[in-house]
Scaffold this motif. Structure first.
Motif, PDB file in Angstrom:
ATOM      1  N   VAL A   1       0.967   9.447  -5.714  1.00 53.01           N
ATOM      2  CA  VAL A   1       1.258  10.850  -5.386  1.00 53.01           C
ATOM      3  C   VAL A   1       2.268  11.417  -6.372  1.00 53.01           C
ATOM      4  N   THR A   2       3.292  10.660  -6.699  1.00 53.12           N
ATOM      5  CA  THR A   2       4.307  11.115  -7.635  1.00 53.12           C
ATOM      6  C   THR A   2       3.690  11.395  -9.014  1.00 53.12           C
ATOM      7  N   SER A   3       2.748  10.560  -9.445  1.00 53.35           N
ATOM      8  CA  SER A   3       2.151  10.747 -10.778  1.00 53.35           C
ATOM      9  C   SER A   3       1.259  11.983 -10.837  1.00 53.35           C
ATOM     10  N   PHE A   4       0.783  12.476  -9.692  1.00 54.68           N
ATOM     11  CA  PHE A   4      -0.060  13.667  -9.664  1.00 54.68           C
ATOM     12  C   PHE A   4       0.736  14.947  -9.489  1.00 54.68           C
ATOM     13  N   ARG A   5       2.002  14.841  -9.251  1.00 51.83           N
ATOM     14  CA  ARG A   5       2.834  16.053  -9.034  1.00 51.83           C
ATOM     15  C   ARG A   5       3.283  16.631 -10.354  1.00 51.83           C
TER      16      ARG A   5
ATOM     17  N   VAL B   1       0.819  -1.209   0.000  1.00 54.47           N
ATOM     18  CA  VAL B   1       0.000   0.000   0.000  1.00 54.47           C
ATOM     19  C   VAL B   1       0.855   1.262   0.000  1.00 54.47           C
ATOM     20  N   GLU B   2       1.857   1.322   0.838  1.00 51.05           N
ATOM     21  CA  GLU B   2       2.685   2.524   0.910  1.00 51.05           C
ATOM     22  C   GLU B   2       3.386   2.801  -0.415  1.00 51.05           C
ATOM     23  N   ASP B   3       3.890   1.763  -1.064  1.00 51.56           N
ATOM     24  CA  ASP B   3       4.553   1.937  -2.355  1.00 51.56           C
ATOM     25  C   ASP B   3       3.560   2.425  -3.405  1.00 51.56           C
ATOM     26  N   GLY B   4       2.365   1.869  -3.402  1.00 52.20           N
ATOM     27  CA  GLY B   4       1.344   2.287  -4.349  1.00 52.20           C
ATOM     28  C   GLY B   4       0.929   3.729  -4.144  1.00 52.20           C
ATOM     29  N   LEU B   5       0.791   4.130  -2.889  1.00 53.48           N
ATOM     30  CA  LEU B   5       0.439   5.526  -2.597  1.00 53.48           C
ATOM     31  C   LEU B   5       1.541   6.475  -3.039  1.00 53.48           C
ATOM     32  N   LYS B   6       2.792   6.104  -2.790  1.00 52.44           N
ATOM     33  CA  LYS B   6       3.914   6.945  -3.209  1.00 52.44           C
ATOM     34  C   LYS B   6       3.925   7.116  -4.725  1.00 52.44           C
ATOM     35  N   ARG B   7       3.686   6.026  -5.467  1.00 50.12           N
ATOM     36  CA  ARG B   7       3.664   6.106  -6.928  1.00 50.12           C
ATOM     37  C   ARG B   7       2.506   6.960  -7.404  1.00 50.12           C
TER      38      ARG B   7
END
Length: 55
Positions: A51-55, A43-49
């Protein structure tokens, strides 16, 4: 609301319709067409990816 540390309940951030986390997960699965029952990405890795794609 900014700086209010006394609020402990949910906060509506833009939708007049309430959904549970399970309902949102089911909707995401339906919309994405994903056949995966259990995610293979932590989950944490998926959330990080995400968030990164929305920046």
């Amino acid at each position: 609301m900014h700086g209010d540390t006394t609020h402990t309940g949910p906060i509506n951030i833009g939708s007049p319709v309430e959904h549970t986390v399970l309902e949102l997960a089911q909707l995401i699965k339906k919309v994405s067409g994903s056949p995966v029952e259990h995610p293979e990405t932590p989950v944490e890795d998926g959330l990080k990816r995400t968030v990164t794609s929305f920046r």
